[in-house]
Design a protein around this motif. Structure first.
Motif, mmCIF file in Angstrom:
data_model
loop_
_atom_site.group_PDB
_atom_site.id
_atom_site.type_symbol
_atom_site.label_atom_id
_atom_site.label_comp_id
_atom_site.label_asym_id
_atom_site.label_seq_id
_atom_site.Cartn_x
_atom_site.Cartn_y
_atom_site.Cartn_z
ATOM 1 N N ALA A 1 97.769 0.314 -5.294
ATOM 2 C CA ALA A 1 96.650 1.205 -4.984
ATOM 3 C C ALA A 1 95.905 0.754 -3.733
ATOM 4 N N ALA A 2 95.808 -0.572 -3.531
ATOM 5 C CA ALA A 2 95.115 -1.067 -2.340
ATOM 6 C C ALA A 2 95.907 -0.782 -1.063
ATOM 7 N N ARG A 3 97.216 -0.666 -1.180
ATOM 8 C CA ARG A 3 98.054 -0.452 0.000
ATOM 9 C C ARG A 3 98.335 1.021 0.267
ATOM 10 N N SER A 4 97.983 1.900 -0.682
ATOM 11 C CA SER A 4 98.245 3.332 -0.510
ATOM 12 C C SER A 4 97.040 4.130 -0.994
ATOM 13 N N GLU A 5 96.326 4.758 -0.077
ATOM 14 C CA GLU A 5 95.176 5.568 -0.457
ATOM 15 C C GLU A 5 95.601 6.780 -1.283
ATOM 16 N N ARG A 6 96.754 7.332 -0.979
ATOM 17 C CA ARG A 6 97.234 8.484 -1.737
ATOM 18 C C ARG A 6 97.479 8.113 -3.198
ATOM 19 N N PHE A 7 98.117 6.958 -3.419
ATOM 20 C CA PHE A 7 98.361 6.501 -4.787
ATOM 21 C C PHE A 7 97.050 6.221 -5.508
ATOM 22 N N GLU A 8 96.078 5.669 -4.790
ATOM 23 C CA GLU A 8 94.785 5.388 -5.404
ATOM 24 C C GLU A 8 94.080 6.679 -5.822
ATOM 25 N N ARG A 9 94.159 7.718 -4.982
ATOM 26 C CA ARG A 9 93.540 8.997 -5.343
ATOM 27 C C ARG A 9 94.206 9.596 -6.581
ATOM 28 N N MET A 10 95.522 9.473 -6.667
ATOM 29 C CA MET A 10 96.227 9.987 -7.843
ATOM 30 C C MET A 10 95.871 9.185 -9.092
ATOM 31 N N LEU A 11 95.637 7.893 -8.920
ATOM 32 C CA LEU A 11 95.376 7.010 -10.052
ATOM 33 C C LEU A 11 93.933 7.105 -10.545
ATOM 34 N N SER B 1 98.621 -9.715 14.381
ATOM 35 C CA SER B 1 98.869 -10.108 15.771
ATOM 36 C C SER B 1 99.826 -11.288 15.876
ATOM 37 N N LEU B 2 99.909 -12.079 14.813
ATOM 38 C CA LEU B 2 100.838 -13.215 14.800
ATOM 39 C C LEU B 2 102.219 -12.815 14.302
ATOM 40 N N GLY B 3 102.394 -11.530 14.029
ATOM 41 C CA GLY B 3 103.704 -11.042 13.632
ATOM 42 C C GLY B 3 103.987 -11.115 12.148
ATOM 43 N N ALA B 4 102.942 -11.288 11.327
ATOM 44 C CA ALA B 4 103.150 -11.367 9.878
ATOM 45 C C ALA B 4 103.558 -10.003 9.336
ATOM 46 N N GLY B 5 104.546 -9.993 8.476
ATOM 47 C CA GLY B 5 104.985 -8.760 7.851
ATOM 48 C C GLY B 5 104.035 -8.337 6.746
ATOM 49 N N SER B 6 104.338 -7.199 6.128
ATOM 50 C CA SER B 6 103.471 -6.673 5.084
ATOM 51 C C SER B 6 103.384 -7.623 3.896
ATOM 52 N N GLY B 7 104.539 -8.153 3.473
ATOM 53 C CA GLY B 7 104.535 -9.084 2.358
ATOM 54 C C GLY B 7 103.828 -10.382 2.687
ATOM 55 N N GLN B 8 104.000 -10.880 3.909
ATOM 56 C CA GLN B 8 103.311 -12.110 4.321
ATOM 57 C C GLN B 8 101.802 -11.904 4.374
ATOM 58 N N GLN B 9 101.356 -10.759 4.865
ATOM 59 C CA GLN B 9 99.922 -10.467 4.890
ATOM 60 C C GLN B 9 99.345 -10.486 3.476
ATOM 61 N N LEU B 10 100.085 -9.917 2.531
ATOM 62 C CA LEU B 10 99.609 -9.881 1.149
ATOM 63 C C LEU B 10 99.528 -11.284 0.565
ATOM 64 N N ARG B 11 100.629 -12.067 0.708
ATOM 65 C CA ARG B 11 100.688 -13.381 0.073
ATOM 66 C C ARG B 11 99.791 -14.407 0.749
ATOM 67 N N GLN C 1 89.689 -3.187 -5.431
ATOM 68 C CA GLN C 1 88.468 -3.376 -4.650
ATOM 69 C C GLN C 1 88.482 -4.711 -3.921
ATOM 70 N N GLY C 2 88.926 -5.770 -4.604
ATOM 71 C CA GLY C 2 88.959 -7.083 -3.967
ATOM 72 C C GLY C 2 89.898 -7.131 -2.774
ATOM 73 N N LEU C 3 91.069 -6.511 -2.890
ATOM 74 C CA LEU C 3 92.020 -6.510 -1.780
ATOM 75 C C LEU C 3 91.524 -5.645 -0.623
ATOM 76 N N ARG C 4 90.849 -4.551 -0.916
ATOM 77 C CA ARG C 4 90.348 -3.678 0.146
ATOM 78 C C ARG C 4 89.161 -4.286 0.896
ATOM 79 N N GLN C 5 88.465 -5.220 0.251
ATOM 80 C CA GLN C 5 87.293 -5.829 0.883
ATOM 81 C C GLN C 5 87.623 -7.083 1.683
ATOM 82 N N VAL C 6 88.893 -7.402 1.819
ATOM 83 C CA VAL C 6 89.281 -8.560 2.642
ATOM 84 C C VAL C 6 88.875 -8.305 4.097
#
Length: 648
Positions: free
Chosen positions: A483-493, A556-566, A541-546
């Motif tokens: 839900a934090a990574r997809s606004e559309r999924f969050e609206r549906m949820l 900018s350092l080239g981190a992928g989506s999974g690396q940004q999350l972890r 909410q916690g992930l969106r407030q990062v």
């Protein structure tokens, strides 16, 4: 000439060993190396020693007998509790007669017009549809009974909670005194409130209302105190500089500034009162809760659902109206007073028209019987999905496998551990995440369970809580991240989470009984569904407030989506994730206890048994053990404010 001596080089520890938690773990390992052999030499058995148990059965039984013998003759009951009971009965009856006198059309019109003035046309239409649905399901009279009980209980809860919050908000000493009291009131399960009030007031409406007041008042008290203490200091100083008295500052500055918190407290009080009013049906409260309880007792899922839907509709409507008022989104500016007058006149006109036409009662011809088709659907599910489904197996198979592979080993493992090792594990977990005071509180709470003589049932309940929390966190974190990574999924949820969060605890038992039958696995399933929305919301909410700057730097350092999350989002959202764990534990415990009604056993069964048999000793001891268990779990899963601020 002075000689400068260079300082001796300091030995640098590896990064892991410099962490505060690692230091604590090393100290705990050293203490365990010394204490474990000594404890094992004296207490090798896993059960709590009888020598350290205090039997409260005799004094509690004597207390229960004295109350029963003197309830009709002692001055305390005749001239205090008797008047309180009569006042509650008169208040509930007065509200109920007013609702019946207004008629179904008048009640629907009043509710819709209030929603319109508070939150607009959309919510007004939804409110009208909700009340009409209650009538269509043939539940108008039970709905009015529940609503009358709710009105009386909420007014009393708000009055008591506001007074306590006022005292705590204006006095540091009262705040310190009330804090443990409110903690206990919120951790104590709803069922545990019922037995003492039944002994004093007997089966019926007074016991139900007063149990609801005790259960629903704490959030109003806490939020009132929070609002008063969080008032803008600059505004208060400005008002004080004008020569105002303490009373004038309270009425003209503090209370208006705390409006949002007060309305949020009202919202939470209404939700908890509705939840408790349903649970209180087991002691003769009547209304929708009684219909659900009777249907569950006979495993009539259709009748339970017919009564459960109006409960959900009431909860959603009341939550939306009070939430809109608290958000300050009331669409009434300029002609606000005139709008309320017009709304009141329209509602009175509808009520009078219904009375003149003789349409006060909901017409029988307008009812829709859903119990029969629902029961047919349940029978089909039982025949086709309950067991014997190829490859995946049926729901009963899932419940049986979960019990055999998860619940039984976890329970047997906990009960097989030496009691002192359980205390050591609790101390280690609480100290690593908090302070030594936190660890001491958790250990004393766990030890109190043993002293009460309910060590094994408590570990059985703990095994159910741990299993439910593990599943809840896996599903909740995964859903919250999505839900934090997809606004559309969050609206549906969002609407699904809204409905799940406003449903009273009792209602969750209906679908799990239909799908899984009775036993410990259904109780765990109901707890998972109840706790999941809070975990998902807090995680999202916690992930969106990062901090966006941290995310931009990682990209900018080239981190992928999974690396940004972890490497960025999860570490920076640590505090929110720990709060999600804490809330998941508290909510799971609340429903696991209610699961005693559907075969959950352990402490939940003891509370239900004590209530059904009027056994004060069994019910109160189990309730006290649940409080201790909740306190221990809260301390183990929630870091202290000092550590959270330091980010340790």
């Amino acid at each position: 000439m002075a000689t400068v001596t260079a300082p001796a080089p300091r030995i640098s520890l590896p990064g892991v060993l410099r962490h505060r938690a690692v230091h604590k773990l090393l100290l705990l390992a050293l203490a365990a190396a010394v204490l474990v052999p000594l404890a094992n030499a004296h207490w090798a058995s896993g059960s709590w020693p009888d020598a350290l148990t205090v039997d409260f059965t005799a004094p509690l039984s004597r207390t229960s007998d004295w109350i029963i013998d003197n309830r009709d003759s002692h001055p305390l009951f005749l001239y205090f509790f008797g008047y309180v009971s009569n006042g509650v009965v008169l208040a509930v009856r007065a509200v109920y007669l007013v609702l019946l006198g207004v008629g179904w059309a008048g009640v629907t019109a009043i509710a819709a017009l209030v929603a319109w003035r508070v939150a607009g046309v959309k919510l007004a239409a939804g409110t009208a549809a909700a009340f009409l649905a209650c009538g269509l399901l043939g539940m108008w009279i039970p709905t009015m009974q529940t609503l009358a009980l709710m009105v009386a209980a909420v007014l009393a809860s708000v009055a008591v909670g506001a007074l306590l919050g006022l005292a705590a908000g204006l006095s540091d000493r009262m705040d310190r005194i009330l804090r443990p009291v409110l903690d206990t009131m919120q951790v104590l399960p709803a069922f545990a409130y019922l037995l003492p009030v039944v002994l004093i007031f007997g089966i019926g409406v007074p016991a139900a209302v007063l149990a609801t007041v005790v259960y629903a008042a704490p959030p109003m008290a806490r939020l009132t105190s929070l609002g008063l203490r969080g008032a803008d200091k600059g505004v208060l100083e400005a008002v004080e500089s004008l020569g105002s008295t303490a009373r004038q500052r309270l009425l003209t500055a503090r209370l208006p500034l705390a409006r949002r918190e007060l309305l949020l407290g009202l919202n939470q009080t209404i939700m908890m009162a509705l939840s408790m009013a349903v649970i209180a049906s087991v002691i003769g409260a009547g209304g929708l809760g009684d219909r659900v309880y009777q249907a569950l007792a006979s495993v009539d899922v259709g009748a339970a659902l017919a009564a459960g839907i109006p409960i959900v509709l009431l909860a959603v409507v009341l939550d939306r109206i009070t939430g809109a008022a608290g958000d300050g989104t009331t669409p009434t500016e300029g002609s606000q007073r005139a709008g309320w007058v017009y709304a009141l006149l329209a509602a009175v006109a509808v009520a009078v028209a219904g009375r003149l036409l003789g349409r006060l009662d909901w017409p029988d011809a307008w009812t829709l019987n859903i119990a029969e088709p629902v029961n047919r659907a349940v029978d089909w599910m039982t025949a086709h999905l309950y067991s014997g489904v190829p490859v995946v197996g049926g729901t009963a198979d899932w419940a049986g496998h979960f019990t055999t592979w998860v619940l039984d080993p976890l329970r047997d493992g906990l009960q097989g551990l030496p009691w002192w090792s359980v205390l050591l594990i609790v101390a280690a977990l609480a100290w690593v995440i908090g302070t030594w005071q936190t660890a001491l509180t958790a250990v004393l709470a766990m030890a109190a369970i043993g002293v009460l003589g309910v060590w094994k049932p408590s570990l059985d309940t703990l095994s159910q809580v741990l299993a439910a929390v593990a599943v809840t966190l896996v599903l909740g974190f995964a859903t919250g991240i999505a839900a934090a990574r997809s606004e559309r999924f969050e609206r549906m949820l969002r609407p699904v989470l809204d409905v799940c969060q406003t449903m009273p605890q009792f209602v969750y038992l209906i679908p799990v009984v239909a799908l899984f039958g009775v036993g410990r696995a259904p109780a765990v399933a109901a707890a998972i569904v109840y706790a999941l929305p809070a975990v998902v919301r807090i995680t999202t909410q916690g992930l969106r407030q990062v901090d966006p700057a941290a995310m931009e730097a990682a990209r900018s350092l080239g981190a992928g989506s999974g690396q940004q999350l972890r490497q960025v989002q999860l570490p920076l959202a640590r505090r929110s994730l720990l709060l999600a764990v804490n809330q998941g534990v508290v909510l799971v415990l609340a429903v696991v206890i209610i699961g005693g009604l559907v075969g959950g056993g352990a402490l939940g069964y003891d509370v239900v048994f004590g209530l059904a048999q009027g056994d004060l000793a069994t019910g109160l001891v189990a309730g006290a053990a649940i409080v201790c268990l909740g306190l221990m779990l809260d301390r183990v899963t929630q870091p202290t404010e000092r550590r959270a601020k330091k980010g340790a």
